[in-house]
Write an enzyme that holds these catalytic residues in place. Structure first.
Site, mmCIF file in Angstrom:
data_model
loop_
_atom_site.group_PDB
_atom_site.id
_atom_site.type_symbol
_atom_site.label_atom_id
_atom_site.label_comp_id
_atom_site.label_asym_id
_atom_site.label_seq_id
_atom_site.Cartn_x
_atom_site.Cartn_y
_atom_site.Cartn_z
ATOM 1 N N HIS A 1 42.583 81.214 36.468
ATOM 2 C CA HIS A 1 43.406 81.360 35.260
ATOM 3 C C HIS A 1 43.873 82.809 35.119
ATOM 4 O O HIS A 1 43.103 83.748 35.372
ATOM 5 C CB HIS A 1 42.596 81.017 34.012
ATOM 6 C CG HIS A 1 42.229 79.576 33.852
ATOM 7 N ND1 HIS A 1 42.749 78.568 34.630
ATOM 8 C CD2 HIS A 1 41.395 78.976 32.968
ATOM 9 C CE1 HIS A 1 42.250 77.400 34.231
ATOM 10 N NE2 HIS A 1 41.416 77.629 33.238
ATOM 11 N N CYS B 1 36.747 78.325 29.547
ATOM 12 C CA CYS B 1 37.046 79.236 30.665
ATOM 13 C C CYS B 1 38.009 80.370 30.302
ATOM 14 O O CYS B 1 37.799 81.527 30.677
ATOM 15 C CB CYS B 1 37.578 78.446 31.857
ATOM 16 S SG CYS B 1 38.667 77.090 31.404
HETATM 17 N N1 LIG Z 1 37.218 73.018 35.433
HETATM 18 C C1 LIG Z 1 37.047 74.111 34.695
HETATM 19 O O1 LIG Z 1 37.713 75.153 34.857
HETATM 20 C C2 LIG Z 1 36.032 74.109 33.604
HETATM 21 C C3 LIG Z 1 35.743 75.305 32.984
HETATM 22 C C4 LIG Z 1 34.804 75.323 31.965
HETATM 23 C C5 LIG Z 1 34.198 74.157 31.596
HETATM 24 N N2 LIG Z 1 34.505 72.990 32.217
HETATM 25 C C6 LIG Z 1 33.834 71.772 31.783
HETATM 26 O O2 LIG Z 1 33.009 71.275 32.808
HETATM 27 C C7 LIG Z 1 33.018 69.861 32.777
HETATM 28 C C8 LIG Z 1 33.360 69.282 34.139
HETATM 29 O O3 LIG Z 1 34.555 69.842 34.656
HETATM 30 P P1 LIG Z 1 34.976 69.606 36.179
HETATM 31 O O4 LIG Z 1 36.205 70.397 36.357
HETATM 32 O O5 LIG Z 1 33.821 69.812 37.080
HETATM 33 O O6 LIG Z 1 35.332 68.013 36.131
HETATM 34 P P2 LIG Z 1 35.304 66.945 37.331
HETATM 35 O O7 LIG Z 1 35.553 67.579 38.632
HETATM 36 O O8 LIG Z 1 36.196 65.852 36.858
HETATM 37 O O9 LIG Z 1 33.774 66.413 37.331
HETATM 38 C C9 LIG Z 1 33.244 65.663 36.267
HETATM 39 C C10 LIG Z 1 31.756 65.406 36.510
HETATM 40 O O10 LIG Z 1 31.209 64.729 35.365
HETATM 41 C C11 LIG Z 1 30.565 63.523 35.801
HETATM 42 N N3 LIG Z 1 30.658 62.501 34.768
HETATM 43 C C12 LIG Z 1 31.776 61.961 34.229
HETATM 44 N N4 LIG Z 1 31.445 61.011 33.321
HETATM 45 C C13 LIG Z 1 30.085 60.955 33.299
HETATM 46 C C14 LIG Z 1 29.151 60.161 32.583
HETATM 47 N N5 LIG Z 1 29.532 59.245 31.704
HETATM 48 N N6 LIG Z 1 27.827 60.362 32.813
HETATM 49 C C15 LIG Z 1 27.416 61.298 33.729
HETATM 50 N N7 LIG Z 1 28.261 62.065 34.428
HETATM 51 C C16 LIG Z 1 29.587 61.909 34.219
HETATM 52 C C17 LIG Z 1 31.342 63.116 37.032
HETATM 53 O O11 LIG Z 1 30.587 62.201 37.790
HETATM 54 P P3 LIG Z 1 31.307 61.110 38.758
HETATM 55 O O12 LIG Z 1 31.641 61.874 40.028
HETATM 56 O O13 LIG Z 1 30.250 60.095 38.940
HETATM 57 O O14 LIG Z 1 32.508 60.618 38.044
HETATM 58 C C18 LIG Z 1 31.484 64.486 37.708
HETATM 59 O O15 LIG Z 1 30.278 64.863 38.314
HETATM 60 C C19 LIG Z 1 33.955 69.471 31.626
HETATM 61 O O16 LIG Z 1 33.153 69.314 30.476
HETATM 62 C C20 LIG Z 1 34.821 70.661 31.461
HETATM 63 O O17 LIG Z 1 35.302 70.774 30.146
HETATM 64 C C21 LIG Z 1 35.403 72.939 33.230
#
Ligand SMILES: NC(=O)c1ccc[n+]([C@@H]2O[C@H](COP(=O)([O-])OP(=O)(O)OC[C@H]3O[C@@H](n4cnc5c(N)ncnc54)[C@H](OP(=O)(O)O)[C@@H]3O)[C@@H](O)[C@H]2O)c1
Length: 347
Positions: A244, A130
Site C-alpha cells: 500500500h 493495514c
Molecule cells: N490482506 C491484507 O492486507 C490484510 C491486512 C490486515 C488485515 N487483514 C485481515 O486478515 C484477514 C485475512 O486476510 P487475507 O488477505 O489473508 O484473506 P484470504 O487470503 O482470503 O484468507 C482468508 C483465510 O480465512 C480463512 N477462513 C475464511 N472463513 C473462515 C471460517 N468461517 N472459519 C475459519 N477460517 C476461515 C480461510 O480459510 P479457507 O482457505 O479454508 O477458506 C483463509 O485461511 C481478514 O480479516 C483481513 O481483514 C488483511
C-alpha cells in the site's frame, strides 16, 4: 527471547495470504513455539500445510490448550471464535476489524503503543488496519516532537488487501484484457485492471465514507491516544498486487522543517527513509514487498501551510500491515510475561 518458554500457538486463517506470511514469520523470527496448529474453514480442514501440519476445523474440542491464537480469517470468524479461544485460556491477536474499537481491546502497533497490551481485559489484542498501521509508524516520531492537528490522507491500496480473491481478480482481468477478451467483474464494483477505484472497502447505508476510510480515521486516533486529531481520508484501490502507498499531509501543532522530520524519521524504529527524489529515490510498492519496514520519502513542506508537511508512505500490507505486527505483538506479550498467565488463569 528466553529459551525455557515454549508456547502452543494456533494460527486461524492459516491457508490465507496473511496466515501464510504469519506461519513463515513465526519460524523466521524464532518465536518460541513448541507447536503451531493451523486452522481454517471447513473447506480446507484435513488438508496439509507442508512443514506445519494438518489444517484443523474450529470446534470446541480443537481450540483447547493454546497459549496464543493469531487470527486472520475475517471479522465474523473472529467475532465468534476469538472469545472462545480466550475463554479456553489463549491470548488472541486478531487481524480483523471486529474488535479494534472495543474499549476493552487494545489496538497495538509494536513501535507506537506497546504499553496498551497491559489493558487486554478480554484476552484479545487487535492488530490495526493495514493502511492505518503503516501510517502511524511514520507519524509517531512527528507526533511526539510536534503534535498533530490534522491529517489529509489519500491511499493507493493493493488488491492483496482484499485477500487472495482480489489478487486473482486483478491478474485474471489483466490477462483477459491483454488477450482481447472482456474483463469479468466479481470482487470490486468495477474493473480494477488498468483502473483506480475511489472505493476501497464498502459504503454502509447512509455513509459517504467507506469503512476503510472510517477505520483510518478512528484507529489513528485510538492508537495515538488523541481523539482531537482531525483526519480526512480517501481510500483508493489501485491495480498493484501487493504493497500500500499513501500520500499524507500532516499539519503539526508546532512547526517542523522537512530536515527535522527526515532526521526524526531516520531514527524511528521500523522506518526507513528513502528520499532523494531528483535521483529517482522514493518508496515504491514493488520494492517494499517482502520487507518489514515502513518506507517514507517525498518529505517536503506543504507550500500552502507553514505547519504542514507532505509525505509518501509505503509498506507491504501483508507484512507490517498485518502479519509482522501480529508476530511482534506476540513477541511483546511473551517478553512482558503476558502469555503463560492466560492459560494458567483459565486452568
Ligand atoms: N490482506 C491484507 O492486507 C490484510 C491486512 C490486515 C488485515 N487483514 C485481515 O486478515 C484477514 C485475512 O486476510 P487475507 O488477505 O489473508 O484473506 P484470504 O487470503 O482470503 O484468507 C482468508 C483465510 O480465512 C480463512 N477462513 C475464511 N472463513 C473462515 C471460517 N468461517 N472459519 C475459519 N477460517 C476461515 C480461510 O480459510 P479457507 O482457505 O479454508 O477458506 C483463509 O485461511 C481478514 O480479516 C483481513 O481483514 C488483511
Amino acid at each position: 527471547m528466553s529459551a525455557d518458554a515454549s508456547y502452543r500457538v494456533a494460527v486461524v486463517g492459516a491457508t490465507g495470504q496473511v496466515g501464510g506470511v504469519m506461519l513463515a514469520l513465526l519460524r523466521e523470527r524464532g518465536f518460541p513455539a513448541r507447536e503451531i496448529v493451523p486452522f481454517a474453514s471447513a473447506r480446507s480442514a484435513g488438508t496439509t500445510i507442508e512443514g506445519v501440519g494438518v489444517v484443523q476445523p474450529l470446534s470446541d474440542e480443537t481450540i483447547q490448550g493454546f497459549d496464543l491464537a493469531i487470527f486472520s480469517a475475517g471479522g465474523s470468524t473472529s467475532g465468534e471464535w476469538a472469545p472462545r479461544f480466550a475463554d479456553a485460556g489463549a491470548i488472541v491477536v486478531d487481524n480483523s476489524s471486529k474488535w479494534r474499537m472495543d474499549d476493552d481491546v487494545p489496538l497495538v502497533v509494536s513501535e507506537v503503543n506497546p504499553e496498551a497490551l497491559d489493558d487486554a481485559r478480554k484476552g484479545i489484542v487487535a492488530n490495526p488496519n493495514c493502511s492505518t498501521m503503516q501510517m502511524v509508524v511514520a507519524l509517531k516520531p512527528l507526533y511526539d516532537a510536534a503534535g498533530i492537528e490534522r491529517l489529509v490522507v489519500s491511499t493507493y491500496q493493493a488488491v492483496s488487501g482484499t485477500g487472495k480473491k482480489g489478487v486473482d481478480e486483478l491478474l485474471g482481468q489483466a490477462h483477459a484484457l491483454l488477450h482481447g477478451q472482456d474483463a469479468e467483474v466479481g470482487v470490486y464494483a468495477h474493473q480494477i485492471a488498468f483502473n483506480a477505484l475511489p472505493h476501497a472497502g464498502s459504503f454502509a447505508p447512509g455513509d459517504d465514507h467507506t469503512d476503510e476510510e472510517r477505520k483510518l480515521i478512528n484507529e489513528t486516533r485510538k492508537i495515538l491516544g488523541d481523539p482531537s486529531i482531525r483526519v480526512s481520508a480517501t481510500c483508493v484501490r489501485v491495480p498493484v498486487v501487493n504493497g500500500h502507498s499513501e500520500a499524507v499531509n500532516v499539519e503539526t501543532r508546532t512547526p517542523l522543517s522537512p530536515d527535522e522530520a527526515r532526521e526524526l524519521l531516520a531514527a524511528a524504529p521500523g522506518v526507513t527513509v528513502l528520499d532523494d527524489p531528483g535521483a529517482g529515490v522514493y518508496p515504491m510498492a514493488i520494492e517494499a514487498e517482502g520487507r518489514d519496514d515502513v518506507f517514507v520519502g517525498r518529505i517536503r513542506r506543504d507550500p500552502g501551510n507553514e505547519r504542514a508537511l507532505d509525505l509518501w508512505i509505503v509498506s507491504d500490507n501483508l507484512r507490517k500491515g498485518a502479519a509482522t505486527n501480529a508476530v511482534q505483538i506476540a513477541e511483546l506479550l511473551h517478553s512482558r510475561g503476558l502469555l503463560r498467565g492466560a492459560r494458567a488463569r483459565a486452568a
